[in-house]
Scaffold this motif. Structure first.
Motif, PDB file in Angstrom:
ATOM      1  N   ALA A  84      20.272  11.635   1.250  1.00  0.00           N
ATOM      2  CA  ALA A  84      18.859  12.019   1.251  1.00  0.00           C
ATOM      3  C   ALA A  84      17.974  10.813   0.950  1.00  0.00           C
ATOM      4  O   ALA A  84      16.922  10.631   1.572  1.00  0.00           O
ATOM      5  CB  ALA A  84      18.616  13.130   0.229  1.00  0.00           C
ATOM      6  N   ARG A  85      18.394   9.992   0.007  1.00  0.00           N
ATOM      7  CA  ARG A  85      17.593   8.814  -0.338  1.00  0.00           C
ATOM      8  C   ARG A  85      17.548   7.824   0.817  1.00  0.00           C
ATOM      9  O   ARG A  85      16.522   7.189   1.070  1.00  0.00           O
ATOM     10  CB  ARG A  85      18.136   8.151  -1.598  1.00  0.00           C
ATOM     11  CG  ARG A  85      17.283   7.000  -2.108  1.00  0.00           C
ATOM     12  CD  ARG A  85      17.593   6.630  -3.544  1.00  0.00           C
ATOM     13  NE  ARG A  85      17.342   7.726  -4.474  1.00  0.00           N
ATOM     14  CZ  ARG A  85      17.401   7.622  -5.793  1.00  0.00           C
ATOM     15  NH1 ARG A  85      17.678   6.443  -6.338  1.00  0.00           N
ATOM     16  NH2 ARG A  85      17.173   8.656  -6.571  1.00  0.00           N
ATOM     17  N   MET A  86      18.644   7.674   1.542  1.00  0.00           N
ATOM     18  CA  MET A  86      18.658   6.756   2.672  1.00  0.00           C
ATOM     19  C   MET A  86      17.768   7.274   3.810  1.00  0.00           C
ATOM     20  O   MET A  86      17.092   6.487   4.486  1.00  0.00           O
ATOM     21  CB  MET A  86      20.096   6.556   3.172  1.00  0.00           C
ATOM     22  CG  MET A  86      21.009   5.838   2.175  1.00  0.00           C
ATOM     23  SD  MET A  86      20.421   4.197   1.651  1.00  0.00           S
ATOM     24  CE  MET A  86      19.764   4.570   0.001  1.00  0.00           C
ATOM     25  N   VAL A  87      17.748   8.590   4.027  1.00  0.00           N
ATOM     26  CA  VAL A  87      16.882   9.157   5.067  1.00  0.00           C
ATOM     27  C   VAL A  87      15.422   8.905   4.718  1.00  0.00           C
ATOM     28  O   VAL A  87      14.594   8.627   5.596  1.00  0.00           O
ATOM     29  CB  VAL A  87      17.158  10.666   5.249  1.00  0.00           C
ATOM     30  CG1 VAL A  87      16.144  11.287   6.205  1.00  0.00           C
ATOM     31  CG2 VAL A  87      18.564  10.885   5.790  1.00  0.00           C
ATOM     32  N   ARG A  88      15.077   8.982   3.438  1.00  0.00           N
ATOM     33  CA  ARG A  88      13.697   8.721   3.008  1.00  0.00           C
ATOM     34  C   ARG A  88      13.231   7.338   3.453  1.00  0.00           C
ATOM     35  O   ARG A  88      12.052   7.121   3.731  1.00  0.00           O
ATOM     36  CB  ARG A  88      13.596   8.794   1.482  1.00  0.00           C
ATOM     37  CG  ARG A  88      13.324  10.156   0.906  1.00  0.00           C
ATOM     38  CD  ARG A  88      13.205  10.059  -0.599  1.00  0.00           C
ATOM     39  NE  ARG A  88      12.135   9.182  -1.025  1.00  0.00           N
ATOM     40  CZ  ARG A  88      12.082   8.593  -2.210  1.00  0.00           C
ATOM     41  NH1 ARG A  88      13.060   8.752  -3.093  1.00  0.00           N
ATOM     42  NH2 ARG A  88      11.058   7.815  -2.525  1.00  0.00           N
ATOM     43  N   LYS A  89      14.140   6.391   3.507  1.00  0.00           N
ATOM     44  CA  LYS A  89      13.769   5.015   3.813  1.00  0.00           C
ATOM     45  C   LYS A  89      13.283   4.831   5.246  1.00  0.00           C
ATOM     46  O   LYS A  89      12.690   3.797   5.572  1.00  0.00           O
ATOM     47  CB  LYS A  89      14.950   4.083   3.557  1.00  0.00           C
ATOM     48  CG  LYS A  89      15.295   3.926   2.091  1.00  0.00           C
ATOM     49  CD  LYS A  89      16.584   3.172   1.896  1.00  0.00           C
ATOM     50  CE  LYS A  89      16.557   1.808   2.508  1.00  0.00           C
ATOM     51  NZ  LYS A  89      17.789   1.041   2.225  1.00  0.00           N
ATOM     52  N   ILE A  90      13.508   5.841   6.103  1.00  0.00           N
ATOM     53  CA  ILE A  90      13.074   5.725   7.494  1.00  0.00           C
ATOM     54  C   ILE A  90      11.577   5.480   7.565  1.00  0.00           C
ATOM     55  O   ILE A  90      11.075   4.792   8.452  1.00  0.00           O
ATOM     56  CB  ILE A  90      13.480   6.989   8.287  1.00  0.00           C
ATOM     57  CG1 ILE A  90      15.009   7.049   8.406  1.00  0.00           C
ATOM     58  CG2 ILE A  90      12.833   7.007   9.664  1.00  0.00           C
ATOM     59  CD1 ILE A  90      15.524   8.320   9.038  1.00  0.00           C
ATOM     60  N   ASN A  91      10.822   6.041   6.614  1.00  0.00           N
ATOM     61  CA  ASN A  91       9.377   5.840   6.589  1.00  0.00           C
ATOM     62  C   ASN A  91       9.003   4.374   6.378  1.00  0.00           C
ATOM     63  O   ASN A  91       7.912   3.940   6.741  1.00  0.00           O
ATOM     64  CB  ASN A  91       8.744   6.676   5.469  1.00  0.00           C
ATOM     65  CG  ASN A  91       8.079   7.928   5.979  1.00  0.00           C
ATOM     66  OD1 ASN A  91       8.246   8.302   7.136  1.00  0.00           O
ATOM     67  ND2 ASN A  91       7.330   8.592   5.122  1.00  0.00           N
ATOM     68  N   VAL A  92       9.914   3.618   5.780  1.00  0.00           N
ATOM     69  CA  VAL A  92       9.622   2.218   5.484  1.00  0.00           C
ATOM     70  C   VAL A  92      10.223   1.289   6.534  1.00  0.00           C
ATOM     71  O   VAL A  92       9.604   0.291   6.920  1.00  0.00           O
ATOM     72  CB  VAL A  92      10.161   1.848   4.077  1.00  0.00           C
ATOM     73  CG1 VAL A  92      10.055   0.348   3.823  1.00  0.00           C
ATOM     74  CG2 VAL A  92       9.373   2.605   3.019  1.00  0.00           C
ATOM     75  N   VAL A  93      11.402   1.601   7.009  1.00  0.00           N
ATOM     76  CA  VAL A  93      12.080   0.694   7.945  1.00  0.00           C
ATOM     77  C   VAL A  93      12.126   1.241   9.363  1.00  0.00           C
ATOM     78  O   VAL A  93      12.557   0.555  10.275  1.00  0.00           O
ATOM     79  CB  VAL A  93      13.528   0.396   7.465  1.00  0.00           C
ATOM     80  CG1 VAL A  93      13.506  -0.267   6.112  1.00  0.00           C
ATOM     81  CG2 VAL A  93      14.364   1.675   7.416  1.00  0.00           C
ATOM     82  N   GLY A  94      11.665   2.480   9.575  1.00  0.00           N
ATOM     83  CA  GLY A  94      11.722   3.095  10.891  1.00  0.00           C
ATOM     84  C   GLY A  94      10.499   2.800  11.735  1.00  0.00           C
ATOM     85  O   GLY A  94       9.635   2.001  11.364  1.00  0.00           O
TER      86      GLY A  94
END
Length: 279
Positions: free
Chosen positions: A148-158
């Motif tokens: 879940a935490r890694m999916v959150r990062k999509i907003n920053v690196v996606g």
């Protein structure tokens, strides 16, 4: 009981209903009486803290004299607000409303004292942080929380990357979390993130001594211009959302003072690299 934050769309819908009510020169008590709502329901709807049914929304629009264009726009806004986001698949992990706000944000300012900010954590580092916070966690749940935490990062690196300005206490980059290899990878990733044009990383050096952020970490989320900023503070006792204009301004001022006490982004990158070389 910690306050749950409304989503951006619910907040916008509530503000529009309040504006229509005020233009109709109706008090909250009068609106509640004529709509058949409780007074608390009017306040919670206008504050964006509860979902309003389409039937209730239509009745409110009719009472407040909204034209058909405005009514149609608010109905669509309510439907969008009630649409399920990606985070609902992790409802067992994300128990508050923060992730919904984060998903809508265009910029985040965050101050962290003890750990690397979650949006900049490597997978292995996140695993160790979560395990330390939940020492009795089962492996399956741990994996799910990390995912879940890694999916959150999509907003920053996606592809829809938001602007992130992270202030981090030097203690966080020096504190060993997991093995030396895990810390090496985390600091490498932090340097890589800091080199991206939409991410700013500044380190507050230990030599700064007493500083404005000693009371603890916080974040300020910004959205499209029509939506006001929201402050966020997380603690073991729960989540606190700061939405009053003067309180949000105070948090932004605090952040700016902290940024002024930090090393520049270039100096910060050099310090991170120096700490990396020590491990």
């Amino acid at each position: 009981m910690p306050m749950k934050s409304p989503t951006v769309r619910h907040r916008r819908l509530g503000r529009e209903l309040r504006r229509l009510r005020e233009e109709a020169e109706l008090s909250t008590a009068e609106a509640a009486l004529r709509l058949g709502w409780s007074l608390s329901k009017v306040h919670r709807v206008e504050g964006g803290r509860i979902m309003v049914s389409e039937t209730d929304l239509v009745h409110a629009c009719d009472l407040f004299g909204a034209d058909s264009y405005t009514k149609g726009g608010l109905i669509q806004l309510a439907r969008d607000a009630n649409r399920r986001g990606w985070w609902t698949a992790y409802s067992d992990v994300f128990t508050g409303g923060y992730v919904a706000l984060e998903d809508d944000a265009t910029a985040i300012r965050t101050w962290e004292t003890a750990v690397i900010p979650g949006l900049l954590q490597s997978e292995d580092y996140a695993r160790e942080v979560i395990r330390a916070r939940h020492p009795d966690i089962e492996e399956g749940e741990l994996n799910r929380r990390v995912s879940a935490r890694m999916v959150r990062k999509i907003n920053v690196v996606g592809p829809k990357a938001l602007a992130l300005h992270a202030l981090i206490d030097e203690a966080a980059i020096r504190r060993p979390v997991g093995s030396a290899q895990i810390m090496d990878r985390q600091l490498d990733q932090l340097l890589q993130n800091a080199s991206q044009s939409h991410i700013t990383v500044q380190i507050l050096p230990l030599g700064a001594g007493a500083h404005p952020g000693m009371e603890g970490p916080f974040s300020v989320l910004s959205f499209d211009p029509q939506d006001p900023d929201v402050g966020y503070v997380e603690s073991p006792a729960g989540e606190v959302y700061v939405e009053a204009d003067h309180q949000v301004r105070d948090l932004i001022l605090l952040f700016e003072r902290l940024a002024g006490a930090c090393l520049s982004p270039e100096e910060s990158a050099a310090l991170i690299a120096a700490v990396r070389s020590e491990t």
